[in-house]
Scaffold this active site. Structure first.
Site, PDB file in Angstrom:
ATOM      1  CE  LYS A 113      -1.783   1.763   3.962  1.00 16.44           C
ATOM      2  NZ  LYS A 113      -0.947   2.406   4.986  1.00 16.44           N
ATOM      3  CE  LYS A 116      -0.784  -5.024  12.879  1.00 14.72           C
ATOM      4  NZ  LYS A 116       0.416  -4.657  13.590  1.00 14.72           N
ATOM      5  CD  GLU A 160      -0.841   4.315  14.229  1.00 15.14           C
ATOM      6  OE1 GLU A 160       0.250   3.789  14.016  1.00 15.14           O
ATOM      7  OE2 GLU A 160      -1.409   5.079  13.428  1.00 15.14           O
ATOM      8  CG  ASP A 168      -1.851   5.938   6.775  1.00 18.91           C
ATOM      9  OD1 ASP A 168      -1.076   5.430   5.936  1.00 18.91           O
ATOM     10  OD2 ASP A 168      -1.605   5.964   8.000  1.00 18.91           O
ATOM     11  CG  HIS A 222      -4.236  -1.069   8.178  1.00 21.54           C
ATOM     12  ND1 HIS A 222      -3.709  -1.910   7.230  1.00 21.54           N
ATOM     13  CD2 HIS A 222      -3.294  -0.118   8.396  1.00 21.54           C
ATOM     14  CE1 HIS A 222      -2.498  -1.465   6.892  1.00 21.54           C
ATOM     15  NE2 HIS A 222      -2.225  -0.374   7.580  1.00 21.54           N
ATOM     16  CE  LYS A 275      -0.227   8.105  11.494  1.00 21.76           C
ATOM     17  NZ  LYS A 275       0.132   6.720  11.823  1.00 21.76           N
TER      18      LYS A 275
HETATM   19  C1  BG6 Z   1       0.573   1.774   8.243  1.00 17.56           C
HETATM   20  C2  BG6 Z   1       0.224   3.221   8.215  1.00 17.56           C
HETATM   21  O1  BG6 Z   1      -0.049   1.087   7.197  1.00 17.56           O
HETATM   22  O2  BG6 Z   1       0.166   1.206   9.486  1.00 17.56           O
HETATM   23  C3  BG6 Z   1       0.852   3.952   9.391  1.00 17.56           C
HETATM   24  O3  BG6 Z   1       0.670   3.781   7.001  1.00 17.56           O
HETATM   25  C4  BG6 Z   1       0.490   3.291  10.688  1.00 17.56           C
HETATM   26  O4  BG6 Z   1       0.463   5.320   9.408  1.00 17.56           O
HETATM   27  C5  BG6 Z   1       0.780   1.792  10.618  1.00 17.56           C
HETATM   28  O5  BG6 Z   1       1.243   3.887  11.722  1.00 17.56           O
HETATM   29  C6  BG6 Z   1       0.266   1.069  11.841  1.00 17.56           C
HETATM   30  O6  BG6 Z   1       0.716  -0.248  11.823  1.00 17.56           O
HETATM   31  P1  BG6 Z   1       0.953  -1.058  13.167  1.00 17.56           P
HETATM   32  O7  BG6 Z   1       1.362  -2.411  12.709  1.00 17.56           O
HETATM   33  O8  BG6 Z   1       2.019  -0.336  13.941  1.00 17.56           O
HETATM   34  O9  BG6 Z   1      -0.353  -1.037  13.901  1.00 17.56           O
END
Ligand code: BG6
Length: 487
Positions: free
Chosen positions: A147, A181, A215, A234, A239, A334
């Protein structure tokens, strides 16, 4: 509990963008870890390919430095040396002819060939065309793409078309690392491996579902990319959408790529339009006591007028028989109070309380913690111990996977380890199909277009909070509350 490692067949893997950040941080470390546990055969080969002029030994040194940083426990080991022996390099021009003959020469054997496009999507079509025209394709070829897969439906369609011009869908692996995951796959195990939950998994028993991906990090050094994307593109389009699919989909007939992806696609296509008042967007503010270290979103991306969201919460509906009337609340952001990805399935109250009004209202909740501290908690209602009448209390039946399955279960493989091994094995179950990606954009586009048309500006929220006030109002209007964001 020690998991069994089944070695994959020998392969040649080319990493286009082999000197890039993703290769350093994720792809090469994942490969080393799989090599160390014996999953990658000693005769496999890993070929970095990039624009820079580099000798093989120089690239091996580059890889060594990256691995020392990201897999420090393997520094100075014989395993690391053995791995580096497998590493080669080709200088290549993705848009021209230079280097392609060198690359062809690196494939002396007819065996599994994987081409990892760890490069800007603008190069996908050029690479696909050159791989095909240089005769690099055999009947065990896989193309791996990362992505962002487009920034809207039109660009995603164009990328799909560029790949489809040279490869069959069965050869294309679109990575969404959330699908790699451990606990995300556990969603399917919990739902379809137990009799207990599935009969209750519908609007008759489920009041609503919350999907939270919180996050603590900000945009970091990715400001330029992020400001063009925002949380919707994003995180939500990919996700969170994948999590929603796994939670909402019908049981596939079997755990096979198309059976699973067909069911996920039906969920995305059943998503109703989201009304503007069912969405809250936010942008994080600086920490007043430490604006240098923790700047605002706008400072971090270097765009003082940015209207891109670093937080989004929304209420979605899956319009089908199973879910009619059960809202799905999604939120991600975030610089929130904790790093926590959780799915909360909130069951309805018992239809009639035999204990009377004074016993209060109680409802079961199934919380699936995806990260960190992976596990499941089922909240059940019991009698509060002691004399003094029938008072009810909610208690958690808590299972942390690391505790339940033993210490080695905590050392679960990184998503990239699992996904890259699946590429080599030729198993597409945990990869997004082209039509899935397009359907996800088709749902996301009108939401983003609406913001732009209305000139909406995200609401500021405090760093370290749970997001903007509007997100609370969004769910409070339905007389519900967000579950806490717990680390
Ligand atoms: C990525 C995003 O796909 O996933 C990021 O571009 C994000 O912005 C990240 O921080 C989060 O992934 P994880 O595995 O840390 O939850």
């Amino acid at each position: 509990m020690v998991s069994r490692v089944i070695p994959v067949d020998a392969f040649d893997l080319v990493v286009f963008g082999g000197t890039g950040d993703l290769a350093r941080r994720k792809i090469l470390p994942a490969l080393l870890r799989r090599y160390c546990v014996g999953q990658i055969p000693p005769n496999a080969s890993i070929i970095g390919a990039a624009r820079s002029g580099m000798e093989r030994a120089e690239y091996q040194e580059f890889v060594r430095i990256a691995l020392q940083e990201f897999v420090p426990e393997k520094t100075g080991t014989a395993e690391l040396e053995g791995f580096l022996e497998r590493v080669d390099y080709v200088q290549i021009d993705a848009r021209g002819t230079d280097g392609w003959a060198d690359l062809v020469a690196r494939f002396p054997q007819d065996r599994i060939r994987a081409f990892y496009f760890s490069v800007s999507p603008v190069l996908f079509g050029d690479l696909a065309e050159r791989i095909r025209s240089n005769g690099l394709v055999n009947d065990r070829t896989r193309i791996v793409v990362e992505k962002p897969f487009g920034r809207d439906l039109a660009t995603a369609k164009a990328l799909n078309a560029a790949l489809a011009a040279h490869f069959d869908e069965s050869e294309i692996y679109r990575i969404d690392h959330y699908l790699g995951k451990e606990t995300v796959q556990n969603l399917m195990a919990v739902r379809f491996g137990n009799m207990l939950f599935e009969p209750l998994w519908n609007s008759q028993y489920v009041d609503h579902i919350q999907i939270t991906v919180a996050e603590t990090v900000g945009v970091g050094g990715r400001g330029e990319y992020y400001d063009q994307s925002g949380a919707m593109r994003d995180m939500v389009q990919n996700h969170l959408m994948q999590l929603l699919c796994l939670i909402a989909m019908e049981p596939p007939a079997k755990f096979d790529p198309d059976a699973v992806r067909d069911e996920k696609l039906k969920v995305i296509r059943a998503l109703g339009e989201v009304a503007p008042y069912h969405i809250a967007r936010g942008q994080y503010e600086a920490v007043p006591s430490n604006p240098q270290a923790q700047p605002s979103y706008r400072e971090a991306v270097g765009n003082p007028r940015s209207t891109t969201e670093s937080y989004v919460a929304l209420k979605a509906h899956v319009s089908n028989w199973r879910w009619a009337g059960t809202p799905f609340y999604l939120r991600t952001g975030k610089r929130l109070s904790a790093r926590s990805s959780t799915i909360d399935v909130m069951f309805k109250d018992a239809p009639h309380s035999i204990f009377g009004e004074s016993a209060g209202r109680h409802a079961n909740r199934l919380s699936i913690r995806l990260q960190p501290n992976e596990g499941i908690t089922l909240t059940v209602t019991i009698k509060e111990p002691g004399p003094g009448g029938m008072r009810l209390v909610d208690v958690p039946l808590d299972m942390t996977f690391a505790e339940a399955l033993g210490p080695t279960a905590g050392e679960t493989a990184d998503a990239y380890e699992r996904l890259i091994m699946d590429v080599i094995r030729g198993n597409q179950t945990l990869f997004m199909r082209g039509d899935e990606v397009e359907a996800a954009w088709a749902w996301t586009d009108p939401i983003i277009d609406g913001w732009n048309a209305r000139g909406e500006v995200p609401e500021p929220y405090e760093t370290g909070s749970s997001g903007p006030a509007k997100a609370d109002q969004l769910i409070a209007r339905d007389r519900r509350v967000w579950q806490g964001i717990k680390p």
